[in-house]
Design a protein around this motif. Structure first.
Motif, PDB file in Angstrom:
ATOM      1  N   TYR A  88      -6.585  -1.491   5.185  1.00 44.83           N
ATOM      2  CA  TYR A  88      -6.067  -0.213   5.667  1.00 44.83           C
ATOM      3  C   TYR A  88      -6.974   0.317   6.780  1.00 44.83           C
ATOM      4  O   TYR A  88      -8.079   0.764   6.528  1.00 44.83           O
TER       5      TYR A  88
ATOM      6  N   ARG B  38       0.835  -1.204   0.000  1.00 41.74           N
ATOM      7  CA  ARG B  38       0.000   0.000   0.000  1.00 41.74           C
ATOM      8  C   ARG B  38       0.874   1.260   0.000  1.00 41.74           C
ATOM      9  O   ARG B  38       0.614   2.205  -0.743  1.00 41.74           O
TER      10      ARG B  38
ATOM     11  N   ARG C  80      -8.605   3.877   6.618  1.00 38.92           N
ATOM     12  CA  ARG C  80      -9.407   4.278   5.465  1.00 38.92           C
ATOM     13  C   ARG C  80     -10.704   4.934   5.935  1.00 38.92           C
ATOM     14  O   ARG C  80     -11.215   4.633   7.030  1.00 38.92           O
TER      15      ARG C  80
ATOM     16  N   THR D   2      -3.670   9.231   0.543  1.00 38.43           N
ATOM     17  CA  THR D   2      -4.150   8.009  -0.112  1.00 38.43           C
ATOM     18  C   THR D   2      -5.195   8.294  -1.186  1.00 38.43           C
ATOM     19  O   THR D   2      -5.433   7.452  -2.047  1.00 38.43           O
TER      20      THR D   2
ATOM     21  N   ILE E 248       0.873   4.187  -2.855  1.00 35.42           N
ATOM     22  CA  ILE E 248       0.604   5.594  -2.554  1.00 35.42           C
ATOM     23  C   ILE E 248       1.657   6.485  -3.205  1.00 35.42           C
ATOM     24  O   ILE E 248       1.343   7.549  -3.742  1.00 35.42           O
TER      25      ILE E 248
END
Length: 198
Positions: free
Chosen positions: A63, A18, A66, A106, A22
């Protein structure tokens, strides 16, 4: 007999995947350069995740920061709104989360995956459909808590979720979050009276 994947290592890989996405996006995401950057091999990534698309989807799903999970925590802490004013406060609190620098970092990734999903629906289409469906389900349950029928709650949830996501697009390109925030509050001004009409 093959040894089962190590859950801790799998989770660590997802977190690092992740972070890589990003900073590098998904348009040119290739397993070999990714694996090299993570200090592993493309075969190991396939062993843990099966495919690049599944890896991308899971990296976003797990995540904890989020927006959807943050919104769910707000509901768990304060309880579901009991009236239109409470729903407005919940949505304002949810929008406020987007001022968090970690979260804003993000958002371009989600936008890129949305665009990639439109161009390659077989690859990334399900990722964004799942994101939108989760938000719509969450808001549908909130509207149902206000006493709306399932059909009307679903329509109101779709309108609110889709319009809110749409208002995130412009500031991601021009950086004018104040204008987006003002537009979001105007959206709530327009919608809130309808939430009182049960």
């Amino acid at each position: 007999m093959a040894r089962p994947p190590d859950p801790a290592k799998r989770r660590d890989l997802l977190d690092r995947v992740r972070e890589y996405m990003i900073h590098n996006g998904v348009a040119d995401l290739s397993l070999r350069p990714l694996a090299r950057a993570l200090g592993t091999s493309d075969r190991m990534l396939l062993y843990y995740f099966g495919s690049k698309e599944r890896m991308v989807a899971e990296a976003l799903t797990v995540y904890e920061r989020r927006p959807l999970l943050r919104a769910q925590r707000l509901l768990d802490t304060a309880g579901s709104p009991r009236d239109a004013a409470g729903l407005r406060r919940f949505m304002e609190d949810t929008w406020q989360q987007f001022s968090n620098p970690d979260l804003r970092a993000t958002l371009p990734l989600y936008l890129e995956i949305l665009a990639a999903g439109l161009l390659h629906p077989d690859r990334y289409g399900p990722v964004m459909r799942d994101v939108l469906s989760e938000w719509t389900r969450l808001l549908t349950s909130v509207f149902r808590g206000l006493g709306m029928t399932e059909a009307r709650a679903g329509t109101e949830a779709s309108l609110l979720a889709d319009a809110s996501f749409g208002l995130l697009l412009a500031p991601l390109t021009d950086g004018d979050w104040d204008r987006a925030g003002a537009a979001f509050h105007t959206l709530l001004d327009r919608l809130e009276p309808g939430w009182q009409d049960l």
